[in-house]
Design an enzyme around this catalytic site. Structure first.
Site, PDB file in Angstrom:
ATOM      1  N   SER A 143      47.079  40.295 -74.882  1.00 24.07           N
ATOM      2  CA  SER A 143      48.524  39.779 -74.843  1.00 24.07           C
ATOM      3  C   SER A 143      49.407  40.854 -73.794  1.00 24.07           C
ATOM      4  CB  SER A 143      49.377  39.709 -76.019  1.00 24.07           C
ATOM      5  OG  SER A 143      50.670  39.502 -75.968  1.00 24.07           O
ATOM      6  N   TYR A 156      52.048  43.604 -83.802  1.00 24.57           N
ATOM      7  CA  TYR A 156      51.313  42.691 -82.835  1.00 24.57           C
ATOM      8  C   TYR A 156      50.738  43.449 -81.599  1.00 24.57           C
ATOM      9  CZ  TYR A 156      50.126  38.765 -79.844  1.00 24.57           C
ATOM     10  OH  TYR A 156      49.439  37.872 -79.155  1.00 24.57           O
TER      11      TYR A 156
END
Length: 248
Positions: A143, A156
């Site tokens: 990501s 995350y």
């Protein structure tokens, strides 16, 4: 269109979003795709869609909540695919917003289990079978949050940064045996995964030069490229598919 007919692909977290789009693309290019997820009904629905379009797919239910569940999935996938997985896409993930102070410990552990430990175990179980044949492609989904700071995404982002570095290490470890390991780092993409962001999703997308929220199919196309022979000399790359966000 790329032709990967006769190859077997395992795509984790493929009942929705980027995983589903990737499974559909790979099946459309001739692969036999193993769909995985926690929801049997959603998994069956993806399989039905792929088969209706002339593709080959089966669903393997897996909650991927701990190391043993990853080991079980790897064994089941290999058994189902006749002992051969040619393409592994590590897509399943969890992501929750939250400040560092007070972040729930169990939620923290869940992040690192699903986002880091599960890919680690799957690669450890499946890559050696690829090494035996001298070929294979692994694509990890990271990501943009693993490359720069986004408020509220510390946990995350840390997971995805770890997976990005694992990608490079695995490329060095397995590359000499003919197994390529790469990653795709998506930007803002319209999936159920990011639905909780609401209007903030558009704001994030506006920060990239292209300025819009991607469709999952746009990310899936990049994943399929890295999994194919078109990327035969690509190894250890984290490919940014983020509308140019990491370029500025």
């Amino acid at each position: 269109m790329r032709d990967i007919t006769g190859r077997n692909a395992l795509v984790t977290g493929s009942t929705s979003g980027i995983g589903r789009a990737t499974a559909t693309v790979l099946a459309g290019q001739g692969a036999y795709v193993l769909i995985t997820g926690r929801d049997q009904e959603r998994g069956d629905e993806v399989v039905d869609v792929i088969r209706a379009a002339g593709g080959k797919a089966d669903f393997l239910r897996a909650d991927l909540s701990d190391a043993s569940s990853a080991d079980i999935l790897a064994e089941l996938a290999l058994d189902t695919a006749g002992g051969r997985i040619d393409i592994l896409v590590n897509n399943a993930a969890i992501g929750a917003l939250g400040a560092t102070a007070g972040f729930d410990e169990a939620l923290y552990d869940n992040h690192f289990t699903l986002n880091v430990k599960i890919p680690f175990r799957l690669v450890g179980a499946i890559a050696p079978t690829m090494v035996e044949r001298g070929s294979g492609a692994i694509v990890n989904i990271t990501s943009m949050a693993g490359q720069f700071a986004i408020p509220g995404m510390a946990v995350y982002g840390a997971c995805k940064a770890a997976l990005g570095l694992l990608t490079k290490n695995w490329a060095a470890e397995y590359g000499p045996s003919g197994v390529r390991v790469n990653a795709v780092s998506p930007g803002t993409t319209r999936t159920p995964f990011v639905a909780p962001l609401g209007d903030a999703l558009e704001g994030l997308a506006a920060q990239s030069p292209l300025g819009y929220v991607a469709d999952p199919a746009e990310i899936a196309s990049a994943i399929a490229y890295l999994a194919s022979d078109d990327a035969s000399f690509v190894n250890g790359v984290v490919l940014n598919v983020d509308g140019g966000r990491t370029a500025i």
